[in-house]
Each structure stands twice: as C-alpha cells, then as structure tokens.
Design a protein around this motif. Structure first.
Motif, short mmCIF file in Angstrom:
data_model
loop_
_atom_site.label_atom_id
_atom_site.label_comp_id
_atom_site.label_asym_id
_atom_site.label_seq_id
_atom_site.Cartn_x
_atom_site.Cartn_y
_atom_site.Cartn_z
N MET A 1 0.84 -1.20 0.00
CA MET A 1 0.00 0.00 0.00
C MET A 1 0.88 1.25 0.00
O MET A 1 1.80 1.36 0.79
N ILE A 2 0.56 2.18 -0.89
CA ILE A 2 1.29 3.44 -0.95
C ILE A 2 0.52 4.50 -0.16
O ILE A 2 -0.69 4.65 -0.30
N THR A 3 1.26 5.21 0.68
CA THR A 3 0.67 6.28 1.47
C THR A 3 1.53 7.53 1.35
O THR A 3 2.68 7.48 0.90
N LEU A 4 0.94 8.65 1.76
CA LEU A 4 1.61 9.94 1.65
C LEU A 4 1.69 10.58 3.03
O LEU A 4 0.68 10.66 3.74
N GLY A 207 -4.16 9.12 16.41
CA GLY A 207 -3.40 9.34 15.19
C GLY A 207 -3.64 8.32 14.09
O GLY A 207 -3.43 8.61 12.91
N THR A 208 -4.09 7.12 14.46
CA THR A 208 -4.31 6.06 13.47
C THR A 208 -5.74 6.04 12.94
O THR A 208 -6.06 5.23 12.08
N GLU A 209 -6.60 6.92 13.45
CA GLU A 209 -8.01 6.91 13.04
C GLU A 209 -8.20 7.59 11.68
O GLU A 209 -7.59 8.62 11.40
N PRO A 210 -9.11 7.06 10.86
CA PRO A 210 -9.50 7.79 9.64
C PRO A 210 -10.36 9.00 10.01
O PRO A 210 -11.18 8.93 10.93
N THR A 211 -10.16 10.12 9.33
CA THR A 211 -10.87 11.35 9.68
C THR A 211 -11.60 11.97 8.50
O THR A 211 -11.96 13.15 8.53
N GLY A 212 -11.81 11.21 7.46
CA GLY A 212 -12.44 11.75 6.26
C GLY A 212 -11.58 11.44 5.05
O GLY A 212 -10.67 10.60 5.11
N GLN A 213 -11.88 12.10 3.95
CA GLN A 213 -11.16 11.86 2.70
C GLN A 213 -10.72 13.18 2.08
O GLN A 213 -11.23 14.25 2.39
N ARG A 432 3.21 6.44 7.89
CA ARG A 432 2.91 5.19 8.59
C ARG A 432 1.53 5.25 9.26
O ARG A 432 0.78 4.27 9.24
N LEU A 433 1.20 6.38 9.84
CA LEU A 433 -0.12 6.54 10.44
C LEU A 433 -1.21 6.49 9.36
O LEU A 433 -2.30 5.95 9.60
N ALA A 434 -0.91 7.02 8.18
CA ALA A 434 -1.86 6.95 7.07
C ALA A 434 -2.11 5.50 6.67
O ALA A 434 -3.24 5.11 6.34
N ARG A 435 -1.06 4.70 6.67
CA ARG A 435 -1.22 3.29 6.33
C ARG A 435 -2.15 2.60 7.31
O ARG A 435 -3.02 1.81 6.91
N ALA A 436 -2.01 2.90 8.60
CA ALA A 436 -2.90 2.29 9.60
C ALA A 436 -4.34 2.75 9.39
O ALA A 436 -5.28 1.95 9.46
N ALA A 437 -4.54 4.04 9.12
CA ALA A 437 -5.90 4.56 8.93
C ALA A 437 -6.56 3.98 7.70
O ALA A 437 -7.78 3.82 7.65
N GLY A 439 -6.16 0.98 6.61
CA GLY A 439 -6.35 -0.46 6.74
C GLY A 439 -5.15 -1.29 6.37
O GLY A 439 -5.27 -2.51 6.18
N GLY A 440 -3.98 -0.66 6.29
CA GLY A 440 -2.79 -1.39 5.89
C GLY A 440 -1.95 -1.94 7.02
O GLY A 440 -0.84 -2.42 6.80
N GLY A 441 -2.46 -1.88 8.26
CA GLY A 441 -1.74 -2.44 9.40
C GLY A 441 -1.07 -1.37 10.24
O GLY A 441 -0.72 -0.30 9.75
N SER A 442 -0.92 -1.67 11.53
CA SER A 442 -0.38 -0.70 12.48
C SER A 442 0.88 -1.21 13.16
O SER A 442 1.09 -1.01 14.35
N THR A 443 1.74 -1.87 12.40
CA THR A 443 3.05 -2.29 12.91
C THR A 443 4.06 -1.20 12.56
O THR A 443 4.19 -0.81 11.40
N PHE A 444 4.75 -0.73 13.60
CA PHE A 444 5.70 0.38 13.41
C PHE A 444 7.08 -0.08 13.84
O PHE A 444 7.52 0.15 14.97
#
Length: 493
Positions: A1-4, A207-213, A432-437, A439-444
């Motif tokens: 998964m690519i995140t920004l 920080g890992t929660e989705p907050t919109g798009q 990394r937080l974007a990846r968790a939000a 759905g890409g996993g929360s392993t840091f």
C-alpha cells in the motif's frame, strides 16, 4: 500500500511517498518566519498551503503513478501554533508560532490554583503553548478575539484545506494546555479560562483513526485514482516517534531539528511539570510520552551560519581539522528562550570566554556543545521524573553530522544511533499513520541503524565537568535578560 506523509514544519513542508516501509520519493518546499517585533514569531497559513501545493505538484510531475495509487494521507505538524478562523473560515491574523514568546505574562493566569493546570495537562504554562497566546489576543487584539469561531493548530488548518474536516489528534492537542491529557479529552474548565468553548475546538481522534477523505477537487488536481483516507496524524515529535518506531515504553530518541527534543515513550501519563518536562499523549492509543525541549537546537547552528556568512556544511567541515572538544569558549543556545528545565521565555543566548585567540572553529564547536549541554539538562530533568535513558535514536537534519552526533553521545553519556530515514522522521511517521488509517496495518518497526556513536570515556568525563560549569551561565544570562515588551500588533486589514 502506498501512502503519503505531509510534514508541516517551521522551515518548510515535506512530502514523502511510502510503499510499505520503502520511501519512494520526497519533495520539500521552504517556509520563512516573520518576526515583526522582538520575541515574536509568525507565519501566514496561506504560505503553508502554497508550500504543500508545490510539494504535491512536484510529486505529481515526477512520480505520477505512485501518487495516483496513494490510499492514505497522514499529517505531521509543528505544534502549539494559534491559527484563528472566523465564522466564514477566513484566517483572522497570522499564526502565532511555537517559538513566539510574547505571551509570557499571560502564563500566570493559567497557573491559578483553581484551574489545576499542571494536574490536568501535566505541563506548566509556557509562552510557547497555545492557551497563553489566546489570552494575549484577548487582551491586545479584542476585535480579533471576538470574531474567533475556530482555533486550530497548524496541521489541523492544513487538514481542513485538504479534507474540509476540523479534526485534531491527541498528541498535537496535548500542546495546547486545553487537553485533559490523562483522559484524552478537552477540558471545559481550561477552555473557559481562556474565554473559549469546545464548540470552537476541532474534534479529537487518535493518530491512526481515519478522519475523512481528500476533497474531490484535490483528487482531480493531483490525479489520485480515488480519494485517499485522511489519518489523524500527529504533532511533529509524536510523528517522529512513529517514524523511528518509538512506540513502546522506554523507547527514546533525540531530535536535532530547528528545536531540540529528548523523547521517552511512557505507558502512562507521567508528568514532571516542575522541571519543565512535557508530558503529552502519544499519537497511538494507550500511550503517552515525556519530552525535554529546547527552542533553538539546529536553529542555533543556522543562526551562526547566517551571522558568519558561511553555510552550515562548511562550518561543520572545518571542524574535521580542529581539535575535539570541549571548546575553549561557551555558547548558550537560548536564542528564543528556554523550555526545559528553565521555562524562561525572556532569557537569551550568547558566547562567553572569547579571547584574542578564539577562532571560528572554536565558536562553531561551542555552538554544538551548547546545544548538547541543553540536551543534558533535559536528560537530567527526565531523570527527576523517574525516566532513565539507556540509548536513543537520532533524527532531524542536525543528526546527519557525525561530529555533532558524537558530541551529543559524549555529553549525554548515551549510545546514540543514526538511523535510515532519520532526516525524514516526521513525514515518515505521518505516512505510517496513514497506512494504519487506510487499513494497511499498524506495525511500526524500528528503521535500520546506520551508525552508532558510543560515548568516549575520557571525553565524557571532560564534558561532565564542563557541563557543571556551563550550567552556571544560565544564572548570569537571567540577570541581564530584558523583559519582553507586550506591544499590540497592528490590526489586520
């Protein structure tokens, strides 16, 4: 998964594309700070947006496929800034930044015993925090204060521009002096003390929660395949912690950026406000952290470079042929005051013990050591709170210097580790937080260590003695410090 990851710093905006844990590309755009009066520090939020546009335009031009595939966006931001909006979402005045010292006099109001400030927030009132800034605005710019509909931290304003949502994460909110840090919620009592209410605050998330798009107009502009999820994100230091994997109690890092931070992750809320230690929420649920903070770390070297007209890289290169420290002269890095341990917005820095034989290399070495000694003060302050450090990772632009890294290791008496991507720590953590939000996993995981710096026994002993003498200089600087004048700004047009 690519995140920004987008990091809104004081000196610039940085964007980072992350695929798994591999950095695909970065882009940066500089920012400047306006200082209309001594001790003041401001930025125009529109400059943040223009810098963000430049970063995303660059990534769209150089890595269009990767940017199009982004599924989540995370934000990291400079903390404490007061961004004030009216009912129509227009910015009312320039943002008062974290290193602005004008509100020192207002801090006494927040220390009133009835407010229980230190018990609720885990921190003393400091001019850099957001709450005293609002008291200053209420006193000196009442027309502006009367029109405030929203109070946002810098990255929350950037989030609104990107997604239309008024949201803030727990770590950044901890630096306002309005958060009940143990309970992770806004304190109505502390807000009311500043003439504010929860209705003027953004919604709180982890920080890992989705907050919109991302807004549809930006999806189209930059060619995303679909609207990426916006993560809660983090204040800059908490984002850096996620980037370096400091996500377990006992993890530590030294951030050598514009400001300086000595960080320790804690399993619970562990305040030590009387020693200037910050106790904040982490960006991750169920975690907190302690920080010792100095306001001018790498900024001290940048100031010295501007003053001498010699760029920072050359100043550091000159030390390759100079004797190791301690330097024959002293430097106090209080260019914008001090937080830990002195909580003093009026004290200022300077050189001492100069002689006719002093050379530029001596003074450069003294700058590195003065910053390191201030980190030593922070280490000792954390120790009073029961936090003993055994090693730490390095991040921030200053950490690229092997000379400075070794000085820090010798002064702190700790093994320090340069890590892969350390200069991108905040933007990396945001991605990394974007990846968790998304759905890409929360392993840091911790990044790969590139080089370690062990304290040298003889140098550490010399610096231990030198630090004791250097500490006495604060009292001298305090005696001659000039109280900051509280002069109202010109009203915005």
């Amino acid at each position: 998964m690519i995140t920004l990851g987008l990091d809104l710093g004081t000196s610039g905006v940085k964007a980072l594309l992350l695929d798994g844990d591999a950095t695909l590309a970065t882009a940066t755009a500089p920012l400047s700070v306006q200082r209309p009066q001594p001790g003041w520090s401001e930025q125009d939020p529109e400059d943040w947006w223009r810098a963000t546009e430049r970063c995303l335009d660059e990534l769209a031009a150089t890595h269009p496929r990767a940017l199009a595939a982004v599924r989540g966006i995370g934000l990291s931001g400079q903390m404490h800034g007061a961004t004030l909006l009216d009912a129509g979402h227009a910015v009312l005045r320039p943002c008062i930044l974290w290193n602005d010292a004008r509100s020192g006099a207002q801090c006494a109001e927040l220390e009133a015993p009835t407010l229980n400030l230190r018990r609720l927030t885990g921190n003393p009132a400091m001019a850099g925090f957001t709450a005293p800034k609002l008291l200053w605005v209420r006193e000196h710019e009442p027309e502006v204060f009367s029109r405030i509909a929203r109070v946002l931290l810098p990255k929350a304003w950037l989030r609104w521009k990107l997604s239309g949502e008024f949201v803030e994460d727990m770590s950044d909110a901890s630096g306002t002096l309005w958060l009940d840090v143990a309970e992770r919620r806004w304190s109505p009592l502390l807000l009311a003390a500043c003439g504010l209410s929860e209705a003027q605050m953004p919604r709180l998330v982890e920080g890992t929660e989705p907050t919109g798009q991302l807004r549809a107009e930006w999806v189209q502009r930059w060619g995303f395949d679909q609207a990426p999820v916006m993560a809660g994100g983090a204040g800059d230091n908490a984002a850096g912690a996620v980037g370096v994997g400091a996500v377990h109690a006992g993890d530590a890092f030294v951030s050598l950026g514009t400001s300086g931070v000595l960080w320790a992750t804690t399993a619970g809320f562990a305040p030590a406000a009387s020693h200037g230690v910050h106790a904040f929420c982490h960006a991750l649920p169920g975690l907190w952290h302690q920080m010792g903070v100095q306001l001018s770390a790498a900024a001290s070297l940048a100031w010295w470079a501007r003053t001498t007209g010699v760029n920072e890289a050359r100043l550091l290169d000159e030390l390759d042929h100079a004797d190791p420290g301690p330097a024959p002269c002293w430097f106090l890095p209080y260019l914008n005051g001090d937080r830990t341990p002195h909580n003093d917005s009026a004290v200022r820095g300077g050189f001492l013990q100069l002689s006719a034989d002093t050379e530029r290399t001596d003074m450069t070495q003294a700058v590195l050591e003065g910053v390191a000694f201030a980190f030593r003060d922070a280490r000792d302050a954390l120790a009073t709170a029961g936090t003993e450090l055994h090693e730490a990772d390095l991040l921030g632009g200053g950490a690229r210097s092997a000379r400075w890294s070794q000085v820090l290791a010798d002064v702190l008496g700790l093994p320090l580790h340069q890590i892969e991507g350390g200069e991108h720590g905040c933007a990396l953590g945001a991605a990394r937080l974007a990846r968790a939000a998304a759905g890409g996993g929360s392993t840091f995981d911790k990044p790969r260590r590139l080089r370690s710096f062990e304290p040298g026994r003889e140098r550490a002993a010399l610096y231990d003695e030198a630090h004791g003498r250097w500490q006495a200089l604060y009292g001298m600087a305090r005696q001659v410090a000039t109280p900051l004048q509280t002069i109202p700004s010109a009203m915005p047009a």
